[in-house]
Design an enzyme around this catalytic site. Structure first.
Site, PDB file in Angstrom:
ATOM      1  N   ASP A  83      43.291  31.373  32.541  1.00  0.00           N
ATOM      2  CA  ASP A  83      43.613  32.438  33.498  1.00  0.00           C
ATOM      3  C   ASP A  83      42.834  32.182  34.809  1.00  0.00           C
ATOM      4  O   ASP A  83      41.623  31.969  34.777  1.00  0.00           O
ATOM      5  CB  ASP A  83      43.180  33.773  32.870  1.00  0.00           C
ATOM      6  CG  ASP A  83      43.660  34.983  33.648  1.00  0.00           C
ATOM      7  OD1 ASP A  83      44.698  34.889  34.317  1.00  0.00           O
ATOM      8  OD2 ASP A  83      42.994  36.041  33.540  1.00  0.00           O
ATOM      9  N   GLU A 135      50.367  30.772  41.743  1.00  0.00           N
ATOM     10  CA  GLU A 135      50.433  32.113  42.347  1.00  0.00           C
ATOM     11  C   GLU A 135      50.692  32.034  43.846  1.00  0.00           C
ATOM     12  O   GLU A 135      50.101  31.230  44.560  1.00  0.00           O
ATOM     13  CB  GLU A 135      49.120  32.889  42.086  1.00  0.00           C
ATOM     14  CG  GLU A 135      49.137  34.296  42.700  1.00  0.00           C
ATOM     15  CD  GLU A 135      47.977  35.201  42.248  1.00  0.00           C
ATOM     16  OE1 GLU A 135      47.504  35.060  41.100  1.00  0.00           O
ATOM     17  OE2 GLU A 135      47.548  36.047  43.046  1.00  0.00           O
ATOM     18  N   HIS A 181      44.117  44.001  40.072  1.00  0.00           N
ATOM     19  CA  HIS A 181      43.201  43.768  38.948  1.00  0.00           C
ATOM     20  C   HIS A 181      42.202  44.921  38.745  1.00  0.00           C
ATOM     21  O   HIS A 181      41.866  45.626  39.695  1.00  0.00           O
ATOM     22  CB  HIS A 181      42.411  42.483  39.158  1.00  0.00           C
ATOM     23  CG  HIS A 181      43.238  41.248  38.970  1.00  0.00           C
ATOM     24  ND1 HIS A 181      43.751  40.544  40.018  1.00  0.00           N
ATOM     25  CD2 HIS A 181      43.663  40.629  37.844  1.00  0.00           C
ATOM     26  CE1 HIS A 181      44.454  39.516  39.550  1.00  0.00           C
ATOM     27  NE2 HIS A 181      44.422  39.541  38.234  1.00  0.00           N
ATOM     28  N   GLY A 225      47.322  41.802  36.796  1.00  0.00           N
ATOM     29  CA  GLY A 225      46.852  43.140  37.136  1.00  0.00           C
ATOM     30  C   GLY A 225      47.731  44.243  36.594  1.00  0.00           C
ATOM     31  O   GLY A 225      47.984  45.233  37.272  1.00  0.00           O
TER      32      GLY A 225
HETATM   33  P1  13P Z   1      44.155  43.937  34.516  1.00  0.00           P
HETATM   34  O1  13P Z   1      42.814  44.008  35.167  1.00  0.00           O
HETATM   35  O2  13P Z   1      45.124  44.882  35.120  1.00  0.00           O
HETATM   36  O3  13P Z   1      44.088  44.061  33.047  1.00  0.00           O
HETATM   37  O4  13P Z   1      44.754  42.473  34.837  1.00  0.00           O
HETATM   38  C1  13P Z   1      44.410  41.361  34.050  1.00  0.00           C
HETATM   39  C2  13P Z   1      44.849  40.071  34.646  1.00  0.00           C
HETATM   40  O5  13P Z   1      45.681  40.001  35.533  1.00  0.00           O
HETATM   41  C3  13P Z   1      44.254  38.861  34.107  1.00  0.00           C
HETATM   42  O6  13P Z   1      44.636  37.733  34.809  1.00  0.00           O
HETATM   43  O1  G3H Z   2      42.043  38.760  36.204  1.00  0.00           O
HETATM   44  C1  G3H Z   2      41.004  38.514  35.618  1.00  0.00           C
HETATM   45  C2  G3H Z   2      40.794  38.877  34.200  1.00  0.00           C
HETATM   46  O2  G3H Z   2      40.781  40.260  34.003  1.00  0.00           O
HETATM   47  C3  G3H Z   2      39.586  38.183  33.677  1.00  0.00           C
HETATM   48  O3  G3H Z   2      38.439  38.833  34.053  1.00  0.00           O
HETATM   49  O4  G3H Z   2      36.984  37.107  35.126  1.00  0.00           O
HETATM   50  O5  G3H Z   2      36.029  39.214  34.143  1.00  0.00           O
HETATM   51  O6  G3H Z   2      36.916  37.400  32.658  1.00  0.00           O
HETATM   52  P1  G3H Z   2      37.002  38.089  33.998  1.00  0.00           P
HETATM   53 ZN    ZN Z   3      44.959  38.062  36.880  1.00  0.00          ZN
END
Ligand code: 13P
Ligand code: G3H
Ligand code: ZN
Length: 322
Positions: A83, A135, A181, A225
């Protein structure tokens, strides 16, 4: 079945009018909660690891936990995804280290620099049987170490997507249509309030999504997000010593509509964090003398499972789709 890429998952999701959930994993309880729900509901699932998760739990631990989940749930397709990869080196390390999908997020760069970095990752990934999410456009909120303030986000420009996908060769595209997010997705000034005083966020830009779909027919779209920040859990956190005023998310009904269109992957992390935190706070408040992590992590893990089951059935529509 072994870990899979998202190629087949997305083809079926696109044609079937549903989306696959992508849930962030950081520890054993989260992996178990998510995959037990997906396994019982016969749903494909994407387990995703951020740079921060990798720094916290270590690459090998996370891969081995996911491999254990694959062994325990052999009937469902599971993909392991990076991610918000922010560099070629990070993507390469995950490709070399057993991930089946990576995201290169160069959305904060110029259009040309985003294309150049994404293309470099795609070439390496495809040569190793791994797929790539890219993205275009920027979301508000916190993406790993990048923080975009509400108001400075930019919707994806539909006129750019065709060229971007053609020149990079990416396999799916994360777009910005108003999701954000974290648990505080919108400022009070951006929202209205309902009769209960809860913030109601501005609606997602389905017009932008529809324009993008016209330009990229059949191409899988990703929404980041996409937590809904259920008020039930915000209240639970606040009732047991927390302080999360005006936490607000994306209404689930809008995500369900997006899942019926070209959106094939919906990212959810904050809702899982919220469900765990609410339950752990409640457990400690009700059992102040307990100190065994197995005791307080058990209801937290169960809450993750119930949250993911709810998302699969009511938001994603991915149950019984294997
Ligand atoms: P949220 O913060 O809305 O759960 O989004 C998570 C996300 O996009 C991880 O890449
Ligand atoms: O979009 C990001 C994810 O919610 C991951 O969050 O970087 O705190 O692991 P993190
Ligand atoms: Zn994300």
């Amino acid at each position: 079945m072994p870990l899979v890429t998202t190629t087949e998952m997305f083809k079926k999701a696109y044609n079937g009018g549903y989306a696959v959930g992508a849930f962030n994993v950081n520890n054993m309880e989260i992996v178990q909660g998510i995959t037990e729900a997906a396994g019982e509901l016969n749903s494909p699932v994407i387990l995703q690891v951020s740079k921060g998760a990798r720094a916290y739990a270590n690459h090998t631990y996370l891969v081995k936990l996911v491999e254990a989940a694959v062994a325990e749930n052999p009937q469902i397709p599971i993909a392991l995804h990076l991610d918000h990869g922010d560099s070629f080196e990070l993507c390469k390390s995950c490709i070399d280290g057993g991930f089946t999908s990576v995201m290169i997020d160069a959305s904060s760069k110029s259009f040309e620099d985003n294309i150049a970095l994404t293309k470099q990752v795609v070439e390496y990934a495809h040569a190793h049987g791994v797929v790539v999410e890219a993205e275009l456009g920027t979301l508000a909120g916190i993406e790993d170490e990048v923080c975009v303030e509400a108001g400075n986000e930019a919707y994806t420009r539909p006129e750019e997507v065709e060229e971007f996908v053609a020149r990079t060769g990416c396999d799916s595209l994360a777009i910005a249509i108003g999701t954000s997010h974290g648990a505080y997705k919108f400022t009070a000034a951006q929202c209205t309030r309902n009769e209960e005083g809860i913030l109601v966020p501005p609606p997602l830009r389905f017009d932008v999504l529809e324009e993008i779909v016209k330009k990229l027919p059949g191409f899988p779209i990703v929404l980041h997000g996409s937590s809904s920040v259920p008020q039930e859990f915000v209240k639970m956190v606040n009732a047991y010593g927390g302080n999360m005023p005006d936490a607000v998310g994306i209404p689930e009904s809008q995500l369900r509509e997006a899942a019926k269109l070209a959106v094939c992957k919906i990212n959810i992390d904050s809702d899982i964090r919220l469900a765990m935190t609410g339950n752990i706070r409640k457990y400690f408040a009700e059992n102040p003398s307990h100190f065994d992590p197995r005791q307080y992590l058990k209801p937290a893990r169960q809450a993750v499972k119930e949250m993911v089951a709810h998302k699969i059935v009511n938001v994603l529509g991915s149950d019984n789709k294997i």
